[in-house]
Design an enzyme around this catalytic site. Structure first.
Site, PDB file in Angstrom:
ATOM      1  N   TYR A 197     -11.388   0.124  10.650  1.00 31.44           N
ATOM      2  CA  TYR A 197     -12.598   0.521   9.931  1.00 31.44           C
ATOM      3  C   TYR A 197     -12.954  -0.410   8.775  1.00 31.44           C
ATOM      4  O   TYR A 197     -13.965  -0.206   8.109  1.00 31.44           O
ATOM      5  CB  TYR A 197     -12.489   1.960   9.413  1.00 31.44           C
ATOM      6  N   LYS A 198     -12.153  -1.462   8.550  1.00 26.47           N
ATOM      7  CA  LYS A 198     -12.475  -2.400   7.485  1.00 26.47           C
ATOM      8  C   LYS A 198     -13.269  -3.574   8.061  1.00 26.47           C
ATOM      9  O   LYS A 198     -14.431  -3.428   8.418  1.00 26.47           O
ATOM     10  CB  LYS A 198     -11.191  -2.865   6.789  1.00 26.47           C
ATOM     11  N   PHE A 243       0.860  -1.181   0.000  1.00 23.19           N
ATOM     12  CA  PHE A 243       0.000   0.000   0.000  1.00 23.19           C
ATOM     13  C   PHE A 243       0.899   1.234   0.000  1.00 23.19           C
ATOM     14  O   PHE A 243       1.848   1.308   0.783  1.00 23.19           O
ATOM     15  CB  PHE A 243      -0.920  -0.003   1.223  1.00 23.19           C
ATOM     16  N   ARG A 301     -12.337  -4.578  -7.345  1.00 23.87           N
ATOM     17  CA  ARG A 301     -12.029  -5.239  -6.078  1.00 23.87           C
ATOM     18  C   ARG A 301     -13.311  -5.433  -5.266  1.00 23.87           C
ATOM     19  O   ARG A 301     -14.110  -4.512  -5.122  1.00 23.87           O
ATOM     20  CB  ARG A 301     -11.024  -4.388  -5.299  1.00 23.87           C
ATOM     21  N   ASP A 351       1.735  -5.193   8.472  1.00 23.67           N
ATOM     22  CA  ASP A 351       0.558  -4.347   8.294  1.00 23.67           C
ATOM     23  C   ASP A 351      -0.641  -5.275   8.127  1.00 23.67           C
ATOM     24  O   ASP A 351      -0.732  -6.022   7.147  1.00 23.67           O
ATOM     25  CB  ASP A 351       0.731  -3.455   7.060  1.00 23.67           C
TER      26      ASP A 351
END
Length: 426
Positions: free
Chosen positions: A236-237, A132, A385, A211
């Protein structure tokens, strides 16, 4: 999966699945199939009420007293210990605080400081070329900061990029201080073997930062069993903490005493309310915190965490693998001939909980799907995605989503002009 699948046969499987009941624990709009939980999880029922309680009761009535009476001060560590149960963490190894970006900076800084004391020749940060972007940016920024402040001459700190397992193992030498890897790749969903990779990194004398942004709450994790050093991630995922909810940092207890906080705010002080004139770090995970915490956001996280802890993570993982297999099979059979290329590994052990396809008009197709109530997302280059979140997605949801995709491809509905207009957030 059988090629003789029907929506009715999938509905029967859903009806018999004990995990299906968890869908009632979330608020989702009628007629929406939400396949973007890998970017922002759905709203748990009770989260809005918890936020209102903080605002109207704890803040409105308790005022400043609520730092003590409502437990605000201890909330980052209390929630950290709850989350730690999903990460294979011991008590007092995890804090929910700050952002993933800031926590990565802290972890990398800690690793470099530790290595400088033990092996000063180790000045390389290894990370993935396909990581990322913020992970690469932070590594490069830290190296630049250390070099700009250093009065040493000769070898400088630097970031080197690797491409996959073979590339990593070839790069591990006596110059590598720390390796920063995403357990699950944000674009493709490919997943590292944490145990084997950590062992290889340690075998070379380097430290590792994992991560877990696309792994926590989606795949079983045991950081202590893997003997990892540091881990960071967001809430938050798959943990459904809310937009921009505070992130987390996990630090193996063996590193607690050796880390001097580079962002040494008062909340990481051993005794913050002594208002001491000099900095003495806390002797536990609190030393990885910085400043005053966002209480309302923290409080909402707990609702999603409690749901995740109630679910059986092995069952969540099993359903995730089944649903991704189903998605792949349906796309490849019902959407064949439309140019969709699978970029997610088929092998179960090599993938997380989202599935991605490449198409030259990926952005437009996703925009058309969203307009039809099937919410996925898009990542460059050309990647559609889809996040598979078994706590509120069913087999029939997957069937219906692929049917919408097939219809959009068959009718060329994605070619409408408005679908080519790029939003600020994709």
């Amino acid at each position: 999966m059988s090629t003789e699948l029907t929506r009715e046969s999938l509905a029967r499987l859903d009806a018999a699945d004990p995990l299906s009941a968890f869908g009632e624990r979330f608020n989702l709009p009628e007629g929406v199939i939400y396949l973007d939980g890998n970017s922002l999880g759905a709203l748990p029922k009770g989260a809005a009420e918890r936020a209102a309680q903080v605002v109207t009761e704890e803040w409105g009535q308790g005022l400043i007293r609520s730092w003590n009476t409502a437990g605000w001060f201890e909330m980052p560590l209390k929630l950290g210990d709850k989350l730690g149960q999903l990460l294979g963490a011991k008590p007092n190894e995890t804090a929910i605080t700050d952002t993933t970006t800031l926590n990565l900076f802290k972890a990398l800084a800690s690793a470099l400081r530790t290595q400088k004391a033990d092996s000063p020749q180790r000045r390389v940060i290894l990370t993935e070329r396909d990581n990322f972007p913020t992970d690469i940016y932070i590594a490069e920024g830290l190296a630049d900061l250390v070099n700009s402040l250093s009065q040493e001459t000769g070898v400088a700190y630097e970031v080197k990029l690797i491409d996959g397992e073979a590339s990593l193992r070839a790069a591990l030498d006596e110059t590598v201080a720390v390796v920063a890897l995403s357990h699950v790749n944000y674009r493709t969903g490919s997943m590292w073997d944490m145990d084997e990779t950590t062992a290889a990194i340690h075998g070379s004398g380097a430290l590792v930062v994992w991560d877990l942004a696309h792994a926590a709450g989606a795949v079983p994790i045991d950081l202590n069993a893997a003997d990892a050093d540091y881990a960071v991630g967001c809430t938050y995922k798959y943990l459904n903490g809310g937009p921009g909810s505070p992130a987390f940092i996990w630090v193996n207890a063996r590193h607690h005493e050796r880390f001097w906080q580079p962002l040494s705010g008062w909340w990481s002080h051993k005794s913050p309310f002594e208002m001491a004139g000099s900095y003495t770090p806390a002797n536990d995970i609190r030393r990885f915190m910085c400043g005053t915490q966002p209480v309302t956001s923290l409080a909402m996280i707990e609702v999603g965490l409690d749901i995740a802890l109630e679910a059986d993570m092995d069952k969540v993982r099993a359903n995730s693998l089944e649903l991704v297999d189903l998605f792949i099979e349906l796309v490849e059979t019902r959407c064949a001939g439309y140019g969709l290329e699978l970029v997610t590994p088929r092998e179960h052990a090599a993938r997380g909980s989202h599935v991605s396809f490449r198409h030259e008009h990926g952005y437009e197709i996703i925009a058309a799907l969203i307009d039809q109530g099937v919410i996925g997302d898009y990542r460059e280059p050309e990647v559609l995605r889809f996040g598979i979140t078994p706590l509120y997605l069913t087999r029939t949801d997957i069937w219906d989503a692929v049917e919408k995709l097939r219809e959009i491809l068959h009718t060329n509905a994605w070619q409408r002009e408005e679908y080519a207009v790029r939003n600020a957030v994709t």
